[in-house]
Design an enzyme around this catalytic site. Structure first.
Site, PDB file in Angstrom:
ATOM      1  N   ASP A  23      63.038  50.999 -39.081  1.00 30.06           N
ATOM      2  CA  ASP A  23      64.299  51.077 -39.807  1.00 30.06           C
ATOM      3  C   ASP A  23      64.579  52.563 -40.046  1.00 30.06           C
ATOM      4  O   ASP A  23      63.717  53.418 -39.867  1.00 30.06           O
ATOM      5  CB  ASP A  23      64.245  50.277 -41.115  1.00 30.06           C
TER       6      ASP A  23
HETATM    7  C1  BGC Z   1      69.337  49.332 -42.538  1.00 28.67           C
HETATM    8  C2  BGC Z   1      69.217  48.712 -41.168  1.00 28.67           C
HETATM    9  C3  BGC Z   1      70.226  49.348 -40.251  1.00 28.67           C
HETATM   10  C4  BGC Z   1      69.997  50.848 -40.221  1.00 28.67           C
HETATM   11  C5  BGC Z   1      70.949  51.589 -39.305  1.00 28.67           C
HETATM   12  C6  BGC Z   1      69.313  50.854 -42.511  1.00 28.67           C
HETATM   13  O1  BGC Z   1      69.714  51.381 -43.728  1.00 28.67           O
HETATM   14  O2  BGC Z   1      68.312  48.836 -43.366  1.00 28.67           O
HETATM   15  O3  BGC Z   1      69.423  47.330 -41.254  1.00 28.67           O
HETATM   16  O4  BGC Z   1      70.156  48.783 -38.977  1.00 28.67           O
HETATM   17  O5  BGC Z   1      70.167  51.362 -41.532  1.00 28.67           O
HETATM   18  O6  BGC Z   1      72.217  51.644 -39.826  1.00 28.67           O
END
Ligand code: BGC
Length: 746
Positions: A285
């Protein structure tokens, strides 16, 4: 901490990039010319092709594939990020070898940030709504539409696929997930990923694992016993991956039993890569990577959004022998293999016009299949337009729009947020975005002969005055959710409970329409005649809702989560909040502190196996609306249960439409394991949707695989069927199971 898709480069960097772009190697980026590249032969297996490419790569090229190019607010941004298509992640390709860049976009219920990038994408109903359809065909369509629109916008990888179980009902991402049952959630995410990957887009299932609340997500340590984890949250991932062969899994922000999920050997290697034989790659993530060598050996293949650990530090670790080349090659192999397997090398995305009309159709159809009729006293619904002279429509901006879910899942509404000044095409992190789908207009269109009047519901007496003289009062209420925050509690925010109670006091024909991401409490439930759960219904929500309210669509959806009576009945009556030192909100360079690792605080999921309905069953707590529940405008009866053990257990029964309308019934099958299994009273093991005309009866067969009847034996590290008496129960919800039969299984 969150990922914002916003990049800025100093002018000198821009000039350097421009010069670089004139070079021949840049121009070839993404070219898949076959000359001298045997791996471009699509008849070879993805593994063979990946092995060939890896053998030709330099160390720098390998490192390039292991990380993104940065995102403002989450660490340094590489000048190479100029090649990004505007999504949350961008991995530079290897033009020399014909390997295209990976262009990633969030795409939970549609492609994110399209407005910001001057594009358009369809906003489908929220993910939990798709789970409420219990329809794998609809879920496939959901994924296929997102896949088509990603490609039309130049992306080849999706970051959708959220499947964290609803362990914590106040989780601000409940709308992005698929409910509280691992088999339902796993099957739905599997179907979504299948539909998506069929369009030649890399699918990703997230957030692995146990990222079940947002508060303190970068610091929290989740404590859970292995058996409970394997039979609940992890099982949803296992099923989703098995059904779809999704090419990527995103590890989550939180710690699990001591280690960050993105450097957790048990999760990434022992379970995912070994036990489940996952062949794809693990992507972190955004800012969830905390090390190079430790994460690498644990099984993290790719860091996003930047290269804090998997850039220079990884290169040095390899050169110093701290990360063996074979381990590095495995990461690279998995990424390339996934690119071949998902077709993104053989079939590059072509930008084009999104099929807007088809998007509307799919969004509306799925919304119609996902709206749950929760209460319908004295057949208040469907409404009969010809019998109505006056309709009061009250609250929740229902004159202009319906709410959507925020954070990285947010899809930009066509024309901008309807309750903000016109012309604001962009959406921002944690804005409340209202889609331009007007319930008032849709209701007026259904009842052209009636006076349909609107009141915003801000002044209770004024709203009550309008409701008092109406034949029916339809009150809209909402509960907004977003990533990076949790709900304080399950009450409708603001004065909405009071508004509904006030309207119900003066009008016996009060219909409540809920636009929520998950469960809410309803202190007024006994006072109103009908309750409809519309979720965040997407860009065609109002049209779908009006079709349900006026009976053009007979509702068939069922709840994928329990609606409890109060927060006090939840496994954890109070949300566990992080201490100050475990948060970084608003601090300068917060990413540095996150990368270094914030002090842990503890959440103990001591309810263990008892997630959702399993908790309420085991604790004998009455609920407001149970898991699997949803009414229809017709009625069904169940009969003639026959359970036959075999390789799978075959469950046959008859469902009959005993009412006067055609409808579709989701028939549910639950199993109770032998007492020695020490399980909650029952678990969902299968379902089937049966379409029936009035008076018609059909035989239904549900095959139940043994795994769904097994427990996870930690000592043997495997699934085990406990010999003994199994009771199969069949019916219309987890609490209405008229048919039961017990068989002996060995
Ligand atoms: C989120 C993810 C997301 C990523 C990219 C993170 O803050 O938890 O689900 O895919 O950002 O935007």
């Amino acid at each position: 901490m969150h990922a914002q898709v916003f990049r800025t480069w100093p002018i000198a960097v821009r000039i350097a990039i421009f010069i670089a772009m004139l070079s021949p190697s840049w121009a070839q980026s993404g070219s898949t010319s076959k000359a001298g590249r045997p791996w471009m032969n699509p008849t070879l297996s993805p593994d063979e092709r990946a092995t060939m490419v890896v053998s030709k790569m330099t160390l720098d090229e390998k490192i390039t594939l292991l990380h993104g190019t940065g995102l403002s607010g989450l660490g340094p941004v590489s000048p190479l990020a100029v090649g990004s298509n505007g999504g949350a992640g961008y991995v530079v390709g290897i033009p020399r070898l014909g390997i295209p860049a990976i262009q990633m976009s969030d795409a939970a219920y549609g492609v994110r940030s399209s407005g910001e990038n001057g594009r358009y994408s369809t906003a489908l109903p929220s993910d939990i709504a798709s789970a409420a359809s219990w329809d794998l065909g609809a879920a496939y369509e959901y994924g296929a539409l997102i896949g088509r629109e990603l490609r039309a916008q130049g992306y080849n990888m999706s970051l959708g696929g959220g499947v964290n179980l609803t362990r914590e009902a106040r989780d601000g991402r409940t709308f992005e997930y698929l409910g509280e049952d691992p088999i339902l959630a796993g099957k739905i995410v599997g179907a979504v990923m299948k539909g998506l990957q069929a369009q030649h887009v890399i699918g990703d299932i997230k957030h692995y694992a146990l990222n079940d609340q947002e508060s303190g997500r970068n610091a929290v340590n989740v404590n859970i016993d292995r058996r409970s984890a394997r039979e609940s949250d992890l099982l949803a991932f296992e099923i989703g991956l098995r059904e779809s062969n999704a090419c990527a899994v995103m590890c989550s922000y939180n710690r699990v039993n001591g280690d960050y999920a993105c450097e957790n050997k048990y999760l990434l290697t022992d379970v995912l890569k070994k036990d489940w034989n996952f062949k794809g790659f693990v992507i972190s993530d955004w800012a969830a990577t905390h090390s190079a060598a430790k994460a690498s050996v644990a099984g993290l293949d790719h860091e996003e959004p930047g290269e804090i650990f998997y850039g220079e530090p990884m290169k040095k670790a390899v050169q110093a022998g701290k990360v063996p080349m074979s381990e590095l090659d495995d990461h690279v192999h998995r990424i390339l293999r996934s690119m071949f397997a998902c077709g993104v090398i053989d079939d590059l995305p072509q930008k084009g016009v999104v099929d807007v009309e088809r998007g509307f159709e799919v969004a509306q159809k799925i919304a119609e299949q996902s709206i749950v009729l929760l209460q319908d006293e004295q057949a208040q619904l469907p409404l009969h337009a010809s019998q109505l002279h006056t309709i009061a429509v009250i609250g929740a901006h229902s004159d202009v729009g319906m709410i959507s879910g925020a954070g990285s899942a947010q899809v930009d509404p066509p024309g901008g947020n309807v309750i903000m000044p016109p012309g604001k095409g962009q959406t921002h992190w944690q804005d409340q975005i209202w889609f331009p789908t007007s319930p008032l207009k849709a209701i007026r269109a259904k009842a052209p002969g009636a006076a349909v009047q609107y009141d915003p519901g801000t002044d209770l007496s004024r709203a009550a005055a309008l409701a008092k003289n109406a034949d029916v009062a339809i009150v809209f209420a909402y509960q907004w959710e977003s990533e990076d925050m949790d709900l304080e509690n399950l009450s409708l925010p603001g004065n909405q409970d009071a508004l509904i109670a006030k309207v119900a006091e003066v009008n016996r024909h009060t219909v409540v329409v809920l636009e929520t991401g998950g469960a809410v409490t309803m202190p007024w439930a006994d006072q109103v005649s009908a309750i409809v759960e519309a979720w965040y219904p997407g860009v065609r929500g109002a049209e779908a809702l009006a079709n349900v309210l006026f009976g053009d669509v007979n509702p068939s959806a069922k709840l994928p989560i329990t609606f409890p009576r109060s927060d006090a009945d939840l496994p954890h009556p109070h949300l566990v909040r992080p201490p100050r030192e475990s948060t970084t909100h608003g601090e300068p360079d917060e990413w540095k502190k996150i990368a270094a690792g914030l002090p842990a605080f503890q959440i103990t999921y001591d309810e263990g196996l008892k997630v959702g309905y399993k908790w309420y069953d085991a604790e004998r707590k009455p609920v407001l609306f149970p898991f699997g529940y949803g009414l229809s405008y017709t009625s069904y009866s169940y009969s003639n249960l026959r359970v036959t053990p075999g390789n799978t257990v075959t469950v046959c029964f008859t469902v009959t439409n005993t009412g006067s309308r055609a409808g579709a019934e989701v028939a549910e099958v639950y199993a109770s394991l032998p007492a020695s299994a020490n399980e909650p009273p029952k678990r969902l093991v299968g379902w089937s949707t049966v379409k029936l005309n009035p008076g018609e009866g059909k035989d239904v067969t549900v095959e139940v695989e043994k795994k769904y009847l097994s427990i996870f034996n930690v000592d043997q590290n495997g699934w085990q069927l406990i010999p003994g008496e199994y009771t199969f129960s069949v019916g219309s919800s987890s609490q209405n199971l008229p048919l039961k039969e017990t068989v002996n299984l060995k």
